[in-house]
Enzyme design. Structure first.
Site, PDB file in Angstrom:
ATOM      1  N   HIS A   1       0.816  -1.225   0.000  1.00  0.00           N
ATOM      2  CA  HIS A   1       0.000   0.000   0.000  1.00  0.00           C
ATOM      3  C   HIS A   1       0.849   1.276   0.000  1.00  0.00           C
ATOM      4  O   HIS A   1       0.319   2.365  -0.224  1.00  0.00           O
ATOM      5  CB  HIS A   1      -0.914   0.044   1.233  1.00  0.00           C
ATOM      6  CG  HIS A   1      -1.986  -0.990   1.240  1.00  0.00           C
ATOM      7  ND1 HIS A   1      -2.833  -1.210   0.158  1.00  0.00           N
ATOM      8  CD2 HIS A   1      -2.370  -1.891   2.192  1.00  0.00           C
ATOM      9  CE1 HIS A   1      -3.672  -2.182   0.460  1.00  0.00           C
ATOM     10  NE2 HIS A   1      -3.412  -2.627   1.682  1.00  0.00           N
TER      11      HIS A   1
ATOM     12  N   ASP B   1      -3.291 -10.328  -2.158  1.00  0.00           N
ATOM     13  CA  ASP B   1      -3.748  -9.770  -0.881  1.00  0.00           C
ATOM     14  C   ASP B   1      -5.207  -9.324  -1.053  1.00  0.00           C
ATOM     15  O   ASP B   1      -5.596  -8.877  -2.127  1.00  0.00           O
ATOM     16  CB  ASP B   1      -2.861  -8.571  -0.520  1.00  0.00           C
ATOM     17  CG  ASP B   1      -3.111  -8.035   0.875  1.00  0.00           C
ATOM     18  OD1 ASP B   1      -2.248  -8.245   1.748  1.00  0.00           O
ATOM     19  OD2 ASP B   1      -4.161  -7.388   1.094  1.00  0.00           O
TER      20      ASP B   1
ATOM     21  N   HIS C   1      -6.626  -6.822  -0.122  1.00  0.00           N
ATOM     22  CA  HIS C   1      -6.718  -5.386  -0.398  1.00  0.00           C
ATOM     23  C   HIS C   1      -6.003  -5.055  -1.723  1.00  0.00           C
ATOM     24  O   HIS C   1      -5.020  -5.704  -2.084  1.00  0.00           O
ATOM     25  CB  HIS C   1      -6.083  -4.601   0.752  1.00  0.00           C
ATOM     26  CG  HIS C   1      -6.668  -4.931   2.091  1.00  0.00           C
ATOM     27  ND1 HIS C   1      -6.060  -5.792   2.984  1.00  0.00           N
ATOM     28  CD2 HIS C   1      -7.825  -4.534   2.661  1.00  0.00           C
ATOM     29  CE1 HIS C   1      -6.819  -5.906   4.065  1.00  0.00           C
ATOM     30  NE2 HIS C   1      -7.892  -5.153   3.898  1.00  0.00           N
TER      31      HIS C   1
ATOM     32  N   ASP D   1      -4.715 -12.432   3.920  1.00  0.00           N
ATOM     33  CA  ASP D   1      -5.945 -11.867   4.490  1.00  0.00           C
ATOM     34  C   ASP D   1      -7.164 -12.119   3.610  1.00  0.00           C
ATOM     35  O   ASP D   1      -8.246 -11.608   3.888  1.00  0.00           O
ATOM     36  CB  ASP D   1      -5.787 -10.369   4.775  1.00  0.00           C
ATOM     37  CG  ASP D   1      -5.095  -9.611   3.660  1.00  0.00           C
ATOM     38  OD1 ASP D   1      -4.925 -10.183   2.566  1.00  0.00           O
ATOM     39  OD2 ASP D   1      -4.714  -8.447   3.896  1.00  0.00           O
TER      40      ASP D   1
HETATM   41 ZN   LIG Z   1      -4.216  -6.764   2.957  1.00  0.00          ZN
END
Ligand SMILES: [Zn+2]
Length: 373
Positions: free
Chosen positions: A140, A177, A179, A265
């Site tokens: 990120h 991931d 996200h 995740d």
């Molecule tokens: Zn994540």
């Protein structure tokens, strides 16, 4: 030579993220609660490997810290100086939801450097492929700010560095991931030498990124593929995404090396995601990438640990991935894997989302490469 490298350093576990209910220091307004991103998930994975004698089946790779110059291939020098100064004092927040304590600057350098060390070990033929169990995570982090528990963009920094090596002219990054891999995407958005593919839960975090229309810009247009999946997607949706998008894209792009931003995740027990993967689904995705790497780049595959917040379940997913990478058996039997239901199969709404992403992302890549899908 058929060995798998493994990057680990105890100091990765000393990166301090504090209290989940606020940035450091604890405010006193609520009962403190350990931050979601804490050392326990990764440490329990390493402990499981040790307890089953699996660690010694892999080839240990000592991480070297990344240089400031290497970090600045992705980040601004002002941002790097800011993190260094905060780290030398009491710590702080690298930007948005990226808390850290004293000393995290050096640990973050060691995390990014560990990924580079793993890449070099592969390129120098010391190992065939590798798993980098680094912390803090990276995908990120953007040029001038940390985000989402990430300080430096580990995978992007390593990709920039590895592209300088002989024989490495194009790299593919697969980010599973839960996200969106916004930081890796932004590092290569106008760069046709790095294909970035992100599979993520639609509109989870960051909140307004990761759309199927975001295909890159300038010369890099067509070399970024986003696959936002509906919440509740399980092994069926991820397999379909691999069959419909990831593997065809790799076949078109023909990378010299494949990097994975490996978030655990997307597991069914993760507190920050809403997907339904089990350890054997991660194993299957890894196996498909092992085969793709064999087909295109002499097996050069580097898997880098990102998110994953279920301390109970991350270890089983991580070791399944490493088994598929290495071909070694750990002897670990996932005690949770029996909890599989039809909802982990591909659902109609998931299939529609995957086809929509394929029609934009894969077709654009094919057009840019002047081939037919
Ligand atoms: Zn994540």
């Amino acid at each position: 030579m058929n060995s798998t490298g493994f990057v680990w350093h105890e100091k990765y576990m000393w990166h301090e993220t504090g209290n989940a209910l606020g940035v450091l220091p604890v405010s006193g307004d609520f009962q403190p609660w350990v931050h979601f991103e804490n050392a326990e998930t990764k440490r329990r994975l390493k402990n499981l490997m040790d307890a089953y004698g699996f660690t010694q089946k892999l080839k240990s790779i000592d991480p070297s810290p990344a240089t400031v110059e290497q970090i600045c291939s992705v980040h601004t020098s002002e941002y790097v100086a800011q993190i260094k100064a905060l780290s030398a004092d009491k710590g702080g927040n690298a930007g948005e939801s990226a808390p850290f304590g004293p000393g995290s600057y050096e640990i973050a350098l060691l995390a990014a450097g560990g990924v580079i060390s793993a890449g070099d070990a592969i390129l120098e033929g010391e190992v065939k492929n590798a798993y980098a169990l680094v912390r803090p995570c990276g995908h990120h982090a953007e040029a001038d700010r940390g985000r989402g528990f990430c300080i430096f963009s580990n995978v992007a920094i390593a990709a920039k560095e590895l592209l300088k090596r002989d024989d490495i002219n194009r790299i593919a990054v697969v980010d599973w991931d839960v996200h969106h891999g916004n930081g890796t995407e932004s590092a290569f958005y106008d760069d046709p030498t790095v294909l970035t593919i992100s599979l993520h839960e639609d509109s989870l975090y960051p909140y307004n990124t990761g759309m199927i229309q975001d295909t890159g810009e300038g010369e890099g247009d067509g070399f970024n593929i986003n696959v936002p999946l509906p919440p509740g997607s399980g092994g069926g949706a991820y397999r379909s995404t691999f069959e419909s998008i990831v593997i065809p894209a790799l076949d078109l792009f023909k990378p010299d090396m494949i990097l994975v931003a490996n978030g655990l995740d997307a597991s069914t027990w993760d507190p920050l995601g809403h997907m339904m993967l089990l350890s054997h689904h991660y194993r299957s995705m890894t196996q498909l990438l092992v085969e793709a790497a064999e087909a295109h780049c002499d097996g050069r595959l580097l898997i880098v640990h990102e998110g994953g917040y279920s301390a109970g379940y991350v270890p089983f997913c991580g070791i399944a991935i490493m088994e598929a990478l290495s071909g070694e058996d750990s002897g670990v039997v996932d005690p949770f894997a029996k909890h599989e239901s039809i909802w982990q199969d591909l659902q109609d709404n998931q299939s529609a989302a995957i086809q929509a992403a394929a029609q934009i992302g894969l077709f654009k890549l094919a057009n840019q490469l002047d081939k037919k899908v």
